[in-house]
Design a protein around this motif. Structure first.
Motif, PDB file in Angstrom:
ATOM      1  N   ILE A 142      -6.616  51.727  30.599  1.00 54.49           N
ATOM      2  CA  ILE A 142      -5.308  51.717  29.937  1.00 54.49           C
ATOM      3  C   ILE A 142      -5.237  50.596  28.908  1.00 54.49           C
ATOM      4  CG2 ILE A 142      -2.842  51.279  30.272  1.00 54.49           C
ATOM      5  CD1 ILE A 142      -3.068  52.805  32.930  1.00 54.49           C
ATOM      6  N   GLU A 143      -5.726  49.419  29.280  1.00 55.56           N
ATOM      7  CA  GLU A 143      -5.703  48.287  28.351  1.00 55.56           C
ATOM      8  C   GLU A 143      -6.557  48.561  27.123  1.00 55.56           C
ATOM      9  OE1 GLU A 143      -6.778  44.954  30.808  1.00 55.56           O
ATOM     10  OE2 GLU A 143      -4.778  44.865  31.709  1.00 55.56           O
ATOM     11  N   SER A 144      -7.714  49.174  27.320  1.00 54.39           N
ATOM     12  CA  SER A 144      -8.570  49.539  26.194  1.00 54.39           C
ATOM     13  C   SER A 144      -7.871  50.557  25.301  1.00 54.39           C
ATOM     14  CB  SER A 144      -9.889  50.100  26.722  1.00 54.39           C
ATOM     15  OG  SER A 144     -10.707  50.517  25.657  1.00 54.39           O
ATOM     16  N   TYR A 145      -7.228  51.515  25.930  1.00 53.07           N
ATOM     17  CA  TYR A 145      -6.488  52.545  25.198  1.00 53.07           C
ATOM     18  C   TYR A 145      -5.365  51.930  24.366  1.00 53.07           C
ATOM     19  CZ  TYR A 145      -3.295  56.603  24.729  1.00 53.07           C
ATOM     20  OH  TYR A 145      -2.442  57.578  24.270  1.00 53.07           O
TER      21      TYR A 145
ATOM     22  N   GLY B 178      -6.314  51.977  20.685  1.00 52.88           N
ATOM     23  CA  GLY B 178      -5.763  53.259  20.286  1.00 52.88           C
ATOM     24  C   GLY B 178      -6.686  54.440  20.485  1.00 52.88           C
ATOM     25  N   ARG B 179      -7.751  54.245  21.256  1.00 48.94           N
ATOM     26  CA  ARG B 179      -8.688  55.342  21.522  1.00 48.94           C
ATOM     27  C   ARG B 179      -8.531  55.805  22.959  1.00 48.94           C
ATOM     28  NH1 ARG B 179     -12.447  51.703  18.847  1.00 48.94           N
ATOM     29  NH2 ARG B 179     -13.031  51.115  20.937  1.00 48.94           N
TER      30      ARG B 179
ATOM     31  N   ILE C   8      -4.925  63.523  34.499  1.00 52.11           N
ATOM     32  CA  ILE C   8      -4.941  62.060  34.554  1.00 52.11           C
ATOM     33  C   ILE C   8      -4.694  61.479  33.162  1.00 52.11           C
ATOM     34  CG2 ILE C   8      -6.387  60.041  34.995  1.00 52.11           C
ATOM     35  CD1 ILE C   8      -7.666  61.690  37.303  1.00 52.11           C
ATOM     36  N   LEU C   9      -5.288  62.068  32.139  1.00 52.88           N
ATOM     37  CA  LEU C   9      -5.071  61.594  30.768  1.00 52.88           C
ATOM     38  C   LEU C   9      -3.610  61.752  30.369  1.00 52.88           C
ATOM     39  CD1 LEU C   9      -6.426  60.330  28.342  1.00 52.88           C
ATOM     40  CD2 LEU C   9      -7.063  62.613  27.570  1.00 52.88           C
ATOM     41  N   ASP C  10      -2.981  62.862  30.753  1.00 55.12           N
ATOM     42  CA  ASP C  10      -1.550  63.049  30.476  1.00 55.12           C
ATOM     43  C   ASP C  10      -0.715  61.973  31.163  1.00 55.12           C
ATOM     44  OD1 ASP C  10      -1.988  65.272  28.891  1.00 55.12           O
ATOM     45  OD2 ASP C  10      -1.488  66.727  30.456  1.00 55.12           O
ATOM     46  N   LYS C  11      -1.057  61.664  32.405  1.00 53.91           N
ATOM     47  CA  LYS C  11      -0.329  60.615  33.129  1.00 53.91           C
ATOM     48  C   LYS C  11      -0.536  59.259  32.463  1.00 53.91           C
ATOM     49  CE  LYS C  11      -0.062  62.683  37.721  1.00 53.91           C
ATOM     50  NZ  LYS C  11      -0.339  62.479  39.155  1.00 53.91           N
TER      51      LYS C  11
END
Length: 121
Positions: free
Chosen positions: A69-72, A76-77, A104-107
């Motif tokens: 999550i932090e990387s995302y 922004g990837r 999981i990606l949607d969550k």
């Protein structure tokens, strides 16, 4: 503020949390200057509980998933499905992998939308 948030479907979860703070916490804060600090503490606690709940529901390693999550949020990837599967206790079968990865990606997107976007100063 609540009226502003009520018009946008994407902000519904954020609105619900803000209303929860107003209803449950605001009446107990006597020092007006402490409201912002109390709200930030409330938001942080809700964020931790939401992450824990998501990891429990999906059987994710919380430390690894939090790093995703932090990387995302920092870069922004969105993570690759394989990165998500590395956080799972058990790798899904090929037949279920796409469905589980997307869920999981949607969550994760919803979590970031609620707790990160627009809430950092």
């Amino acid at each position: 503020m609540i009226d502003m948030l009520s018009g946008d479907i994407e902000l519904r979860s954020k609105r619900e949390l803000i209303e929860k703070f107003i209803e449950e916490n605001l009446p107990h804060i006597s020092d007006i200057d402490a409201i912002q600090d109390e709200f930030e503490r409330f938001w942080h606690d809700e964020k931790i509980m939401a992450l824990s709940k998501m990891c429990e529901e999906e059987q994710l390693d919380q430390k690894q998933f939090k790093a995703l999550i932090e990387s995302y949020t920092n870069y922004g990837r969105e993570p690759l499905r394989d990165d998500i599967f590395k956080c799972l206790d058990n790798r899904p079968s090929i037949l279920k992998a796409r469905e589980i990865g997307e869920r999981i990606l949607d969550k994760m997107r919803e979590f970031v939308q609620v707790f990160v976007q627009g809430m950092t100063g």
